[in-house]
Design an enzyme around this catalytic site. Structure first.
Site, PDB file in Angstrom:
ATOM      1  N   GLU A 209     -28.498 -50.238  43.497  1.00 26.46           N
ATOM      2  CA  GLU A 209     -27.998 -48.551  43.562  1.00 26.46           C
ATOM      3  C   GLU A 209     -29.960 -48.175  43.130  1.00 26.46           C
ATOM      4  O   GLU A 209     -30.753 -49.249  43.620  1.00 26.46           O
ATOM      5  CB  GLU A 209     -27.583 -48.102  42.042  1.00 26.46           C
ATOM      6  N   HIS A 247     -28.012 -43.644  35.452  1.00 27.48           N
ATOM      7  CA  HIS A 247     -28.404 -45.211  34.608  1.00 27.48           C
ATOM      8  C   HIS A 247     -30.170 -44.632  34.763  1.00 27.48           C
ATOM      9  O   HIS A 247     -30.912 -44.252  35.108  1.00 27.48           O
ATOM     10  CB  HIS A 247     -28.252 -46.148  35.712  1.00 27.48           C
TER      11      HIS A 247
END
Length: 300
Positions: A209, A247
């Site tokens: 990511e 996150h």
């Protein structure tokens, strides 16, 4: 057909008397995980799901031979729990806890330098060897025993990839969720090295990511060392700069850590890139066939 954990793993649960830990302890036991002890200070001589509880990790190791632990404790106590596991010289500790302060994890990382213990997490779903050992919060029923390794920064995308594979009859050797925090234990390369040496893993799915540069570092390592095909996916293509996406580590800063940069590096390393999450399994099938690794058991 696995890396790091299997039926022989003797798991201990740190914080086992908490509600979340007790719930997942039950699910891990039902999956077949060999849980030998729980650890909660002040709760010795009690049991959870028939598992004996000890005051310290060292006491649990001395009495049960436990070699791996999983941590379900509040964020403010999690760093100390990791250090206790390291001091007990465990093979591995998996930390599920999220929202651990960065300064705490920096201290943990420094302390662990040169130590025996391998850390997965924090803020991760854990590790599972299909049909043998589930250590974490992942849904066990979606996993199928097989020969594809999975490593991911995202828990939910790990589940998505695994479910796609299983639906197509393609099993997994081990799936590892390394977590999405900026300061954590093992990274992609540690897992890729293990899969590269595992004779029972044919190919690897790597899901990254935005944020940081671990995918770029892994791509370079893959280009120079990987003997097996790797399928990749990067989430966060539409994320704006400076905005954290899910996150804590998923943030584009100073123009670095972009999805395009990561995808370009991975393609340059020969990684088979999936353009969408829903196409991960199909991309793997293409990679297996191109590398003459397709097996009859994969046929519907």
């Amino acid at each position: 057909m696995s890396i790091w954990v299997d039926k022989s793993t003797k798991l201990m649960v740190q914080g086992i008397t908490g509600n979340t830990a007790a719930y997942h302890t039950k699910l891990m036991l039902e999956y077949g995980t060999n849980i030998v002890a729980g650890i909660t200070p002040g709760k010795a001589n009690t049991k959870v799901e028939g598992i004996p509880v000890f005051n310290t990790v060292k006491e649990a190791v001395a009495n049960t031979g436990g070699n791996v632990s999983i941590i379900y404790v509040p964020a403010k106590f999690a760093a100390d729990a990791i250090l206790e596991a390291v001091d007990a010289e465990l093979d591995m500790v998996i930390c599920i806890t999220e929202h651990i302060p960065i300064k705490d994890m920096l201290m943990v990382k420094r302390y662990m330098e040169g130590k025996k213990t391998r850390l997965i997490g924090p803020n991760c779903p854990g590790i599972i060897t299909a049909g043998e050992c589930k250590i974490g919060i992942m849904p066990g029923y979606i996993h199928k025993k097989g020969r594809i390794g999975v490593v991911s920064r995202s828990g939910t995308l790990t589940y998505e990839a695994v479910h796609q594979l299983s639906q197509k009859g393609i099993g997994q050797s081990t799936a590892v969720g390394i977590g999405g925090d900026p300061i954590k234990g093992i990274d992609f390369i540690h897992v890729l090295e293990a899969f590269n040496e595992d004779e029972d893993t044919d190919a690897v799915i790597m899901i990254g990511e935005i944020g940081g540069n671990s995918e770029e570092k892994a791509a370079l390592w893959i280009k120079e060392n990987m003997k097996k095909p790797v399928v990749g996916f990067i989430s966060g293509k539409t994320a704006p700069k400076g905005k954290r996406m899910g996150h804590a580590g998923a943030i584009i800063s100073s123009g670095e850590g972009t999805a395009d940069g990561k995808i370009g590096a991975m393609k340059n390393a020969g990684i088979y890139m999936s353009d969408t999450p829903s196409n991960i399994a199909n991309t793997l099938i293409e990679a297996l066939k191109e590398n003459k690794l397709w097996r009859s058991e994969y046929e519907d």
